[in-house]
Design a protein around this motif. Structure first.
Motif, PDB file in Angstrom:
ATOM      1  N   LEU A 413       0.830  -1.208   0.000  1.00  0.00           N
ATOM      2  CA  LEU A 413       0.000   0.000   0.000  1.00  0.00           C
ATOM      3  C   LEU A 413       0.867   1.261   0.000  1.00  0.00           C
ATOM      4  N   ALA A 414       1.572   1.519   1.108  1.00  0.00           N
ATOM      5  CA  ALA A 414       2.357   2.756   1.195  1.00  0.00           C
ATOM      6  C   ALA A 414       3.739   2.483   1.773  1.00  0.00           C
ATOM      7  N   ALA A 415       4.704   3.295   1.366  1.00  0.00           N
ATOM      8  CA  ALA A 415       6.064   3.256   1.901  1.00  0.00           C
ATOM      9  C   ALA A 415       6.596   4.682   1.926  1.00  0.00           C
ATOM     10  N   TYR A 416       7.609   4.906   2.785  1.00  0.00           N
ATOM     11  CA  TYR A 416       8.145   6.251   2.950  1.00  0.00           C
ATOM     12  C   TYR A 416       9.666   6.228   2.942  1.00  0.00           C
ATOM     13  N   VAL A 417      10.240   7.304   2.429  1.00  0.00           N
ATOM     14  CA  VAL A 417      11.690   7.439   2.343  1.00  0.00           C
ATOM     15  C   VAL A 417      12.083   8.802   2.887  1.00  0.00           C
ATOM     16  N   MET A 418      13.061   8.823   3.784  1.00  0.00           N
ATOM     17  CA  MET A 418      13.604  10.079   4.293  1.00  0.00           C
ATOM     18  C   MET A 418      15.040  10.208   3.788  1.00  0.00           C
ATOM     19  N   GLU A 433       8.039  -1.825  -3.908  1.00  0.00           N
ATOM     20  CA  GLU A 433       6.818  -2.407  -4.488  1.00  0.00           C
ATOM     21  C   GLU A 433       5.592  -1.930  -3.721  1.00  0.00           C
ATOM     22  N   TYR A 434       5.261  -0.652  -3.914  1.00  0.00           N
ATOM     23  CA  TYR A 434       4.146  -0.027  -3.211  1.00  0.00           C
ATOM     24  C   TYR A 434       3.390   0.905  -4.147  1.00  0.00           C
ATOM     25  N   GLY A 435       2.082   1.004  -3.926  1.00  0.00           N
ATOM     26  CA  GLY A 435       1.263   1.870  -4.769  1.00  0.00           C
ATOM     27  C   GLY A 435       1.416   3.340  -4.452  1.00  0.00           C
ATOM     28  N   ILE A 436       1.846   3.647  -3.231  1.00  0.00           N
ATOM     29  CA  ILE A 436       2.014   5.030  -2.784  1.00  0.00           C
ATOM     30  C   ILE A 436       3.369   5.147  -2.092  1.00  0.00           C
ATOM     31  N   ILE A 437       4.157   6.112  -2.486  1.00  0.00           N
ATOM     32  CA  ILE A 437       5.458   6.317  -1.845  1.00  0.00           C
ATOM     33  C   ILE A 437       5.609   7.799  -1.509  1.00  0.00           C
ATOM     34  N   GLY A 438       5.887   8.069  -0.244  1.00  0.00           N
ATOM     35  CA  GLY A 438       6.122   9.439   0.188  1.00  0.00           C
ATOM     36  C   GLY A 438       7.605   9.670   0.429  1.00  0.00           C
ATOM     37  N   VAL A 439       8.146  10.710  -0.166  1.00  0.00           N
ATOM     38  CA  VAL A 439       9.538  11.083   0.060  1.00  0.00           C
ATOM     39  C   VAL A 439       9.553  12.350   0.908  1.00  0.00           C
ATOM     40  N   PRO A 444       0.512  11.523   2.131  1.00  0.00           N
ATOM     41  CA  PRO A 444       0.383  11.611   0.675  1.00  0.00           C
ATOM     42  C   PRO A 444      -1.050  11.669   0.161  1.00  0.00           C
ATOM     43  N   ALA A 445      -2.032  11.274   0.972  1.00  0.00           N
ATOM     44  CA  ALA A 445      -3.412  11.214   0.486  1.00  0.00           C
ATOM     45  C   ALA A 445      -3.947  12.620   0.227  1.00  0.00           C
TER      46      ALA A 445
END
Length: 483
Positions: A413-418, A433-439, A444-445
């Protein structure tokens, strides 16, 4: 809604009424366990009648112009913002999250109505240049039909409008089934649509038994699409039960979001964003941080700063403005969080903060915000969705190592990168392998962007231009030109 009074929770063809069974369910505040009200508790008969009325309303509603349909969404959007404080109070009372979060959710929920009021006018067809001189090829969009929208308890406003906005804009009619724990917010949203004059039968609401109502909706041949947000397990059941009629599905299911914190990340920003992601709504969000992978070079500093802030989080009733951590939804949720912590400790984890049920002066369902270190991949908390305020922290050495760890679960579903490195941004976002990625972003929604997962986190999109396409079928028309 008047506290203590019984509420008719069934809305079919423009009328509020009791369920056929005549039964009621008590709705309580999860922070205090005080009774809020009782609402009608429906079942199969109520659901099937709602489908019948939605089917009867579909021809006229779908034939209205997009501009005509959008008018109702604009008006509902304005009404939601006009009543934001009242709606937020109701949401917090039945769900528990802090008022500040409830106000933000009402604003977000309203934004989906605004976006799809605008997007209703941008569902385009197509003219295809033909390979033959005597043929014309057209593609025409048509509303799919009756929609069943099944929504969860953790976001009882925004999950409703994320489904109602695009489906109504597309010309579909709807049967809405809100979560049994949190029906009151959905009822108020339906009342807003009633107030702005939405035609009878276009939007119907059935509160009640999830299994009975769900089975009726999946087995009815008149329901052409089911849009559902909830667990992967229930998603599987919906798929199985919908197979008989080859029903279209849009499923936003479970997740297990990793946050990857690179050694070049801004440490204070990474700490604050991790806290915001994990502990929003007491960890009861489908895209919140479920596991943190922090680079070994900065792990000690990261944990120290994070734990210091976690220990200062105020736990309490969401109706108090200073509350940061509200209650969990019910006793089962608390027990699951406790089980995951116990399993982690048993298998070698250390508790850096929290780790117990909160022993404050409220009777509700509280668990302390908890941080676990020295975790490993065999622990339940690293594999199962805790859906609570428990944050496990692991470490890594290389980008390749953390990509493998992040992708090892069946959820997507979601993953995040800092990070502050463009190289890391591209390498990680392309490999995860995620539909949503926040950097450097854990929220993100938004109404204008597509939201949805891959793998066992479901399929279909909500939000953006993609969201309305779920509710539209494209008809291909081939026209022969005779001489």
């Amino acid at each position: 809604m008047l506290v203590g009074q019984k509420e008719r929770g069934i809305f079919i063809n423009g009328e509020w009424r009791e369920s056929y069974s005549g039964t009621y369910r008590t709705i309580t505040n999860p922070a205090t366990l005080e009774k809020l009200t009782e609402i009608s508790y429906g079942g199969k008969e109520d659901a099937l009648e709602a489908v019948e009325e939605a089917k009867a309303a579909f021809p006229l509603w779908s034939k209205k112009t997009a501009r005509e349909r959008s008018t109702f969404l604009y008006k509902a959007y304005e009404k939601m913002l006009e009543h934001k404080e009242r709606l937020a109070q109701i949401l917090t009372s039945e769900q528990g999250k802090p008022l500040s979060e409830s106000r933000t959710e009402i604003e977000s929920a309203a934004s989906y109505l605004l976006w799809y009021a605008e997007e209703a006018n941008r569902v385009y067809g197509e003219i295809i240049p033909s390979s033959k001189a005597n043929r014309r090829s057209h593609v025409i969009p048509h509303a799919i039909g009756v929609i069943a929208a099944i929504t969860p308890w953790n976001f009882p406003a925004s999950m409703v409008t994320r489904k109602l906005g695009p489906s109504l804009a597309a010309g579909c009619t709807v049967v809405l089934k809100p979560a049994s724990q949190t029906p009151l917010t959905a009822m108020e949203i339906v009342k807003i649509f009633e107030e702005v004059g939405l035609p009878k039968g276009v939007l119907n609401l059935v509160t009640g038994d999830a299994r009975a109502v769900g089975e009726a909706l999946t087995q009815s041949p008149d329901v052409r699409l089911i849009t559902f947000t909830g667990s992967t397990e229930v998603g599987r059941e919906l798929m199985k039960n919908s197979a008989q009629h080859i029903k279209k599905l849009s499923l936003e299911l479970g997740g297990h979001a990793p946050i990857i914190i690179m050694d070049d990340a801004k440490l204070d920003v990474a700490v604050d964003l991790t806290l915001a992601s994990k502990f929003r709504n007491c960890g009861q969000t489908c895209i919140c941080a479920n596991r943190v992978y922090v680079h070994k070079k900065i792990a000690d500093s990261f944990v120290e700063k994070l734990v210091t802030k976690v220990k200062n989080m105020k736990i309490g009733n969401g109706n108090e403005e200073s509350t940061v951590i509200g209650p969990m939804i019910d006793r089962n949720a608390v027990e699951k969080a406790a089980e995951h912590v116990e399993d982690a400790v048993k298998n070698g984890a250390a508790i850096a903060s929290g780790g117990n049920e909160w022993d404050g002066d409220l009777a509700g369902y509280f668990y302390e915000p908890t941080v676990l270190v020295n975790v490993n991949d065999q622990m339940k908390v690293m594999n199962e969705e805790t859906f609570g305020p428990v944050l496990p922290i692991d470490t890594f050495d290389s980008v390749e190592d953390v990509i493998e760890k992040a992708n090892q679960l069946p959820y997507g579903l979601a993953a995040y990168v800092m990070t502050e490195s463009t190289n890391h941004v591209f390498k990680l976002t392309e490999a995860l392998e995620y539909g949503i990625i926040g950097v450097n972003d854990v929220f993100p929604a938004t109404a204008e962007a597509p939201f949805g997962g891959i793998k066992e986190s479901g399929f279909g999109k909500e939000g953006g231009k993609e969201g309305i396409h779920e509710f539209v079928e494209m008809k291909y028309v081939s026209i022969g030109i005779t001489e």
